[in-house]
Design an enzyme around this catalytic site. Structure first.
Site, PDB file in Angstrom:
ATOM      1  N   GLU A  92       0.809  -1.215   0.000  1.00 26.71           N
ATOM      2  CA  GLU A  92       0.000   0.000   0.000  1.00 26.71           C
ATOM      3  C   GLU A  92       0.841   1.263   0.000  1.00 26.71           C
ATOM      4  OE1 GLU A  92      -3.677  -1.447   2.742  1.00 26.71           O
ATOM      5  OE2 GLU A  92      -1.698  -1.234   3.598  1.00 26.71           O
ATOM      6  N   CYS A 105       3.267   8.127   1.729  1.00 22.39           N
ATOM      7  CA  CYS A 105       3.783   7.082   2.609  1.00 22.39           C
ATOM      8  C   CYS A 105       3.977   5.823   1.766  1.00 22.39           C
ATOM      9  CB  CYS A 105       2.762   6.850   3.726  1.00 22.39           C
ATOM     10  SG  CYS A 105       3.207   5.541   4.850  1.00 22.39           S
ATOM     11  N   CYS A 112       6.798  -8.011   6.740  1.00 27.20           N
ATOM     12  CA  CYS A 112       7.981  -7.545   7.489  1.00 27.20           C
ATOM     13  C   CYS A 112       8.451  -8.668   8.397  1.00 27.20           C
ATOM     14  CB  CYS A 112       7.641  -6.316   8.333  1.00 27.20           C
ATOM     15  SG  CYS A 112       9.085  -5.651   9.212  1.00 27.20           S
ATOM     16  N   CYS A 116       7.152  -6.831  15.201  1.00 28.75           N
ATOM     17  CA  CYS A 116       6.784  -6.039  16.385  1.00 28.75           C
ATOM     18  C   CYS A 116       5.389  -6.443  16.872  1.00 28.75           C
ATOM     19  CB  CYS A 116       6.810  -4.550  16.059  1.00 28.75           C
ATOM     20  SG  CYS A 116       8.440  -3.999  15.540  1.00 28.75           S
ATOM     21  N   CYS A 119       2.250  -4.358  15.724  1.00 23.16           N
ATOM     22  CA  CYS A 119       2.150  -4.020  14.303  1.00 23.16           C
ATOM     23  C   CYS A 119       1.507  -5.152  13.513  1.00 23.16           C
ATOM     24  CB  CYS A 119       3.543  -3.730  13.751  1.00 23.16           C
ATOM     25  SG  CYS A 119       3.553  -3.465  11.967  1.00 23.16           S
ATOM     26  N   GLU A 167      10.364  -3.079   6.701  1.00 19.72           N
ATOM     27  CA  GLU A 167      11.481  -2.425   7.383  1.00 19.72           C
ATOM     28  C   GLU A 167      12.479  -1.996   6.296  1.00 19.72           C
ATOM     29  OE1 GLU A 167      12.663  -1.208  10.389  1.00 19.72           O
ATOM     30  OE2 GLU A 167      14.293  -0.753   8.997  1.00 19.72           O
ATOM     31  N   CYS A 341      -3.380   1.709   5.982  1.00 25.01           N
ATOM     32  CA  CYS A 341      -2.727   0.497   5.598  1.00 25.01           C
ATOM     33  C   CYS A 341      -3.347  -0.743   6.148  1.00 25.01           C
ATOM     34  CB  CYS A 341      -1.310   0.443   6.051  1.00 25.01           C
ATOM     35  SG  CYS A 341      -0.530   1.996   6.152  1.00 25.01           S
TER      36      CYS A 341
HETATM   37  N1  SAH Z   1       9.414  -0.724   9.768  1.00 26.54           N
HETATM   38  C1  SAH Z   1       9.557   0.653   9.945  1.00 26.54           C
HETATM   39  C2  SAH Z   1       8.620   1.483   9.081  1.00 26.54           C
HETATM   40  C3  SAH Z   1       7.224   0.996   8.901  1.00 26.54           C
HETATM   41  S1  SAH Z   1       6.173   1.016  10.312  1.00 26.54           S
HETATM   42  C4  SAH Z   1       9.422   1.033  11.396  1.00 26.54           C
HETATM   43  O1  SAH Z   1       9.043   0.191  12.200  1.00 26.54           O
HETATM   44  O2  SAH Z   1       9.747   2.165  11.737  1.00 26.54           O
HETATM   45  C5  SAH Z   1       5.763   2.752  10.407  1.00 26.54           C
HETATM   46  C6  SAH Z   1       5.338   3.210  11.785  1.00 26.54           C
HETATM   47  O3  SAH Z   1       4.037   2.698  12.121  1.00 26.54           O
HETATM   48  C7  SAH Z   1       6.285   2.742  12.879  1.00 26.54           C
HETATM   49  O4  SAH Z   1       6.624   3.780  13.757  1.00 26.54           O
HETATM   50  C8  SAH Z   1       5.439   1.718  13.579  1.00 26.54           C
HETATM   51  O5  SAH Z   1       5.873   1.566  14.888  1.00 26.54           O
HETATM   52  C9  SAH Z   1       4.044   2.275  13.459  1.00 26.54           C
HETATM   53  N2  SAH Z   1       2.993   1.268  13.723  1.00 26.54           N
HETATM   54  C10 SAH Z   1       3.016  -0.033  13.411  1.00 26.54           C
HETATM   55  N3  SAH Z   1       1.883  -0.646  13.837  1.00 26.54           N
HETATM   56  C11 SAH Z   1       1.132   0.290  14.430  1.00 26.54           C
HETATM   57  C12 SAH Z   1      -0.161   0.271  15.070  1.00 26.54           C
HETATM   58  N4  SAH Z   1      -0.886  -0.836  15.158  1.00 26.54           N
HETATM   59  N5  SAH Z   1      -0.631   1.450  15.541  1.00 26.54           N
HETATM   60  C13 SAH Z   1       0.078   2.581  15.446  1.00 26.54           C
HETATM   61  N6  SAH Z   1       1.290   2.654  14.843  1.00 26.54           N
HETATM   62  C14 SAH Z   1       1.821   1.512  14.359  1.00 26.54           C
HETATM   63 FE1  SF4 Z   2       8.099  -4.231  10.706  1.00 26.67          FE
HETATM   64 FE2  SF4 Z   2       7.957  -1.604  11.332  1.00 26.67          FE
HETATM   65 FE3  SF4 Z   2       5.851  -3.244  11.709  1.00 26.67          FE
HETATM   66 FE4  SF4 Z   2       7.981  -3.496  13.280  1.00 26.67          FE
HETATM   67  S1  SF4 Z   2       6.617  -1.699  13.124  1.00 26.67           S
HETATM   68  S2  SF4 Z   2       6.855  -5.194  12.291  1.00 26.67           S
HETATM   69  S3  SF4 Z   2       9.606  -3.060  11.845  1.00 26.67           S
HETATM   70  S4  SF4 Z   2       6.752  -2.693   9.743  1.00 26.67           S
END
Ligand code: SAH
Ligand code: SF4
Length: 381
Positions: A92, A105, A112, A116, A119, A167, A341
């Site tokens: 996306e 974005c 990924c 996390c 996420c 990532e 997303c």
């Molecule tokens: N992998 C990279 C970039 C993509 S994630 C990273 O982790 O920085 C982009 C942002 O969205 C990151 O700061 C991530 O922590 C945040 N994010 C992921 N899942 C989320 C959620 N469920 N609610 C709010 N922010 C989230």
């Molecule tokens: Fe990957 Fe970023 Fe999501 Fe962590 S927050 S799982 S690094 S996309």
């Protein structure tokens, strides 16, 4: 031999490609401008390019756009596109217009591998890296589609954030040429402060990025101590907070006026107490020039986590502000289309039956509500 996708090349790569065809390097600049500045898709559109070169390019090269699966337009102007990248994978991109800027974005991977806890992409698992062409095709598509739609010839997208799926620093080889295309004056001409790489903390690659292409850096911190960060961002077990902050400080040495943005997703009862705020202050104050961006968590069932209340987010933010740390709260945009997303990507996978994965839920898109002054190194005295 399959045709080379010219979206895969930064200007230097395209020059090498032209030389291999027996052409002068400056032809690459012309070609590059046609592709990225004018959005050409066919060589016969490139009127000032020698006919002989156009002939040579046919068959050995192409300009490969991504297949659009869907477009959703929010009442607030946010637009989300879902692209098919093959084998049942979808990625996306989200366009976020604001008064003084327009941000795209972008995704760097399908899925990924970092995993996390909070996420949905992380829960979905890793499918594959995107190519440079697939990364830049998201910007190429959005910029030229919107120019056409809005009847404009000037630049529309002023900022790019690598905050979609994936990532970016675990897809380094494809990322760097894509960043170079964004910054190139013959490409999109974005200043390096308007292109942000967001990372969960791949320390060695932060060090390399500083040398190769020092764009703005956002670091997904989410926890003020290693015990908690190990749980939330598993990569922390490999690159703990101290090493990460060290890499961040060094990242800024070449550009002392810059700052790191720390992203901090507010999780109810997990990382959002006053104690956590004080730990966070102790961690960064006086050590690193930074801004902290508090992100309201977008919950999804498999996470078992909950969003902090807005009062808590504000109180947490106030503690940081009072300690002299520039703090912003991210506002969600495009709520009516799940612009941040995920959901649709999951649906597509279900439809294609290629992968039986968990349906992703929306996450927030990066919009800062409070405008703040450029952060200065915060000091404890
Ligand atoms: N992998 C990279 C970039 C993509 S994630 C990273 O982790 O920085 C982009 C942002 O969205 C990151 O700061 C991530 O922590 C945040 N994010 C992921 N899942 C989320 C959620 N469920 N609610 C709010 N922010 C989230
Ligand atoms: Fe990957 Fe970023 Fe999501 Fe962590 S927050 S799982 S690094 S996309």
């Amino acid at each position: 031999m399959s045709a080379a996708n010219l979206l895969d090349f930064d200007l230097e790569g395209l020059a090498v490609f032209c030389e291999q065809l027996g052409e002068k390097r400056f032809r690459a600049t012309q070609l590059f401008r046609w592709i990225h500045q004018k959005g050409a898709t066919r060589f016969d559109q490139m009127s000032d390019l020698a006919k002989s070169l156009r002939g040579k390019l046919q068959g050995v090269a192409s300009i490969e756009a991504l297949k659009v699966i869907s477009e959703h337009v929010s009442s607030d102007g946010t637009i989300k596109w879902l692209f098919d990248v093959g084998d049942g994978n979808a990625i996306e991109s989200v366009f976020i217009p604001e008064d003084d800027r327009a941000t795209l974005c972008i995704s760097s991977q399908a899925g990924c591998a970092v995993g996390c806890r909070f996420c949905s992409t992380g829960h979905q698992g890793f499918s594959r890296n995107l190519s440079t062409g697939e990364i830049i095709a998201q910007l190429w598509f959005a910029e030229h589609l919107l120019r056409q739609r809005f009847g404009r010839t000037d630049r529309i997208i002023s900022n790019v954030v690598m905050m979609g799926m994936g990532e970016p620093l675990q897809n380094y080889a494809a990322l760097v040429p894509a960043l170079r295309i964004m910054l190139d004056d013959h490409g999109y001409g974005l200043s390096r402060r308007r292109v942000t790489v967001s990372t969960s903390g791949v320390v060695p690659m932060i060090e390399r990025l500083q040398k190769d292409c020092p764009v703005a850096l956002a670091v997904s911190l989410h926890a003020p101590n290693d015990g908690l960060r190990d749980e939330l961002v598993p990569l922390n077990r490999k690159y703990p907070i101290d090493e990460l902050l060290q890499a961040c400080s060094e990242y800024l040495t070449a550009a002392p006026r810059d700052f790191i943005t720390f992203e901090y997703c507010m999780l109810d009862g997990v990382n959002d107490t006053d104690v956590h705020a004080r730990q966070l202050i102790d961690l960064v104050r006086g050590r690193i020039s930074c801004k902290i961006n508090l992100i309201p968590f977008n919950p999804f069932p498999q996470s078992g986590l909950h969003r902090s209340g807005m009062d808590r987010v504000q109180a947490f933010g106030r503690l940081l502000q009072d300690a002299g740390i520039v703090t912003t709260v991210r506002k969600t945009r495009g709520d009516d289309i799940d612009a941040a997303c995920g959901q649709l990507a999951g649906e597509v996978q279900d439809r294609t039956q290629a992968h039986k994965r968990m349906t992703r839920q929306p996450i927030s898109v990066p919009v800062v509500v409070e405008t703040t002054a450029r952060p200065r190194p915060s000091s404890s005295n």
